[in-house]
Design an enzyme around this catalytic site. Structure first.
Site, PDB file in Angstrom:
ATOM      1  N   LYS A  80       0.868  -1.183  -0.015  1.00  0.00           N
ATOM      2  CA  LYS A  80       0.130  -0.102  -0.023  1.00  0.00           C
ATOM      3  C   LYS A  80       0.792   1.302  -0.043  1.00  0.00           C
ATOM      4  O   LYS A  80       1.963   1.250   0.912  1.00  0.00           O
ATOM      5  CB  LYS A  80      -0.804   0.060   1.274  1.00  0.00           C
ATOM      6  CG  LYS A  80      -1.830   0.901   1.115  1.00  0.00           C
ATOM      7  CD  LYS A  80      -2.889   1.079   2.414  1.00  0.00           C
ATOM      8  CE  LYS A  80      -4.011   2.170   2.472  1.00  0.00           C
ATOM      9  NZ  LYS A  80      -4.976   1.869   3.642  1.00  0.00           N
ATOM     10  N   SER A 155      -9.822   1.993   2.519  1.00  0.00           N
ATOM     11  CA  SER A 155      -9.073   2.714   1.635  1.00  0.00           C
ATOM     12  C   SER A 155      -8.048   1.812   0.941  1.00  0.00           C
ATOM     13  O   SER A 155      -7.389   2.289  -0.074  1.00  0.00           O
ATOM     14  CB  SER A 155      -8.045   3.811   2.384  1.00  0.00           C
ATOM     15  OG  SER A 155      -7.381   3.009   3.412  1.00  0.00           O
ATOM     16  N   SER A 179     -10.344  -0.309   6.839  1.00  0.00           N
ATOM     17  CA  SER A 179      -9.583  -0.100   5.211  1.00  0.00           C
ATOM     18  C   SER A 179      -9.077  -1.400   4.824  1.00  0.00           C
ATOM     19  O   SER A 179      -8.441  -1.360   3.666  1.00  0.00           O
ATOM     20  CB  SER A 179      -8.581   1.087   5.277  1.00  0.00           C
ATOM     21  OG  SER A 179      -9.271   2.142   5.169  1.00  0.00           O
TER      22      SER A 179
HETATM   23  N1  GLN Z   1     -13.448   4.195   5.752  1.00  0.00           N
HETATM   24  C1  GLN Z   1     -12.822   4.788   7.023  1.00  0.00           C
HETATM   25  C2  GLN Z   1     -12.403   6.147   6.735  1.00  0.00           C
HETATM   26  O1  GLN Z   1     -12.732   6.884   6.035  1.00  0.00           O
HETATM   27  C3  GLN Z   1     -11.784   3.975   7.319  1.00  0.00           C
HETATM   28  C4  GLN Z   1     -10.432   4.352   6.713  1.00  0.00           C
HETATM   29  C5  GLN Z   1      -9.339   3.489   7.270  1.00  0.00           C
HETATM   30  O2  GLN Z   1      -9.545   2.351   7.848  1.00  0.00           O
HETATM   31  N2  GLN Z   1      -8.112   3.947   7.044  1.00  0.00           N
HETATM   32  O3  GLN Z   1     -11.837   6.976   7.690  1.00  0.00           O
END
Ligand code: GLN
Length: 487
Positions: A80, A155, A179
């Site tokens: 990532k 994400s 995410s």
């Molecule tokens: N979707 C969540 C957010 O927008 C979690 C994102 C994540 O786990 N990095 O913050």
């Protein structure tokens, strides 16, 4: 023989490499050819590192020759793009870091390299890991390999899509509020968010520091265990890294789950959930019972409904502090044509950050401001403690908790982009464990009208082994078992 090697899981590929059926160079070439053919449609990578990968594959082949190989030696992985890699651009999905080439390696990448893994590229993501669809990337959105009109989740959507599409065998993602688990669920692959503190955050671009955790995405549970064995453990460069020695997680695989105590929290079956998801989870619970587990469907965790509000105060608060460093002075994009330092700084941040990141910085700055701190940030931390205590009570009676990973399957690109609240709701099932810092994973448990559905298993602190054991037993009886999309 080399044509379809990209279809293998990491453990299957390791066996082939060990038995000299093929070399890591051949395996890597197969994966690179797969990337070439599907990447224009999937867009799972921000940066591809084909040349570096071949170099690393040659080193891996030498390790096999020397008898010095371990399970990840020679295995093509995706990383990532918020995981810092020396000499390889690391953008965190943001324009503000578009040209940032780190002068050092993150702990997790160091560990992967020590094991001899081969990096094929840096995967796409929502900017600074803020999002649930990978549409908030400054480098274009990633598409779901099961249906290119749908999002892969986020994400870590690039990592999940890359694994599902065969553009790498395993990948690293990061999970702040879901995410890893949510995109794994939407892409029909397995993903695990380890206990907070299990994996070092050294060299991870920070979002919400009390929540961020790196973890693996793979096609099956065995690959999750292998990856976590490699990246987990103490690192003195992260003060929140847990000093406990890392157990051998692969040791938990293949064990029976007779008598395993499973709690199913009622609050996770809410109105408006996709019926296909509920059906698959119900079937999964029946399978657990067939395997000898004792399933209690009457567990209640009443604080569950507050996790979303708690998370969307704490994560943006921490983000607003963490992102203060992008000022155009230290590193990253820098606007310098203004008439004052302030104008330069403002314009740097105005041009450099996307709309979702700006939204979070504003919410976080507001919640932390002197007049509102007690009402928002402090209150959120207090409710966080309640959520944590409720889980602790539950784990006196259960070994694992089982829930859906997401309320719905993958949704169309663009469908939730204009409504942040609808987007945030996609993490409703993954946020509570993240807020508490507990280990949790998602594995595919079937489909709803052809699209993958994920089941989430949550464990007590540092009980990754037990969670993997249960998931591994389940996986063998599941109707999914390593399905690949037609691309
Ligand atoms: N979707 C969540 C957010 O927008 C979690 C994102 C994540 O786990 N990095 O913050």
């Amino acid at each position: 023989m080399t044509a379809e090697l990209w279809r293998l899981t990491a453990h299957e590929a390791h066996e082939g490499l060990r038995d000299r059926q093929f070399t890591s160079v051949e395996l890597t070439e197969s994966v690179l050819a797969r990337i070439k053919s599907v990447e224009p449609r999937v867009n799972a990578f921000i940066t591809q590192t084909a040349e570096l990968a071949i170099e690393q594959a040659k080193e891996a082949d030498a390790k096999y020759e020397a008898g010095a190989a371990t399970p990840l030696t020679g295995i093509p992985v995706g990383v990532k793009d918020l995981i810092v890699t020396k000499g390889v651009r690391t953008t965190a999905g943001s324009k503000i870091l578009e040209n940032f080439v780190p002068p050092y390696d993150s702990h997790v990448y160091e560990q992967l390299r020590r094991a001899g893994a081969v990096m094929v590229g840096k995967t796409n993501m929502d900017e600074f890991a803020m999002g649930s669809s990978t549409e908030h990337s400054a480098f274009g959105s990633t598409r779901n390999p099961w249906d290119l009109d749908l999002v892969p989740g986020g994400s870590s959507g690039g990592s999940a899509a890359a694994v599902a599409a065969g553009e790498c065998l395993v990948a690293l993602g990061s999970d702040t509020g879901g995410s890893i688990r949510q995109p794994a669920s939407l892409c029909g692959v397995a993903g695990m968010d380890p206990t907070y503190g299990r994996v070092s955050r050294y060299g991870i671009v920070a979002f919400g520091s009390s929540l961020d955790q790196v973890g693996p995405i793979g096609r099956d549970v065995e690959d999750l265990a292998t990856m976590l064995d490699c990246i987990g453990g103490h690192d003195e460069r992260d003060s929140t890294s847990n000093p406990e020695p890392m157990p051998d997680l692969r040791h938990y695989l293949g064990r029976e789950i007779e008598g395993l105590r499973v709690g199913v929290p009622k609050e996770y079956f809410m109105q408006g959930m996709e019926p296909g998801v509920t059906t698959r989870i119900t079937e999964t619970l029946a399978l657990l019972e067939d395997l000898g587990a004792v399933v209690d469907r009457e567990l209640s965790l009443p604080s569950t409904e507050h996790a979303l509000a708690v998370y969307y105060l704490i994560a943006p608060s921490e983000a607003s502090a963490n992102l203060a460093r992008y000022d155009g002075v230290k590193y990253g994009y820098s606007y310098q044509d203004g008439s004052s330092m302030w104008e330069n700084m403002e314009t740097t941040r105005g041009h450099g950050f996307g709309p979702e990141v700006k939204r979070r910085i504003m919410i976080g700055t507001y919640a932390l401001s002197a007049g509102y701190y007690d009402a928002y940030y402090k209150k959120a931390q207090q409710v966080r403690t309640l959520i944590h205590q409720e889980f602790q009570e539950a784990f006196k009676r259960y070994d694992v908790l089982v829930t859906p990973t997401t309320p719905n399957v993958a949704f169309p690109v663009g469908a939730k982009l204009d409504d942040p609240y609808q987007m945030y709701l996609n993490d409703i099932h993954t946020l509570p464990a993240a807020v508490a810092g507990l280990p949790a994973l998602s594995i595919p448990c079937g489909d709803s009208d052809g699209l993958p559905v994920g089941v989430q298993l949550i464990g007590d602190f540092f009980q990754e082994g037990k969670v993997l054991q249960a998931a591994h037993a389940l996986e063998r009886g599941m109707p999914w078992a390593n399905r690949l999309p037609q691309l």
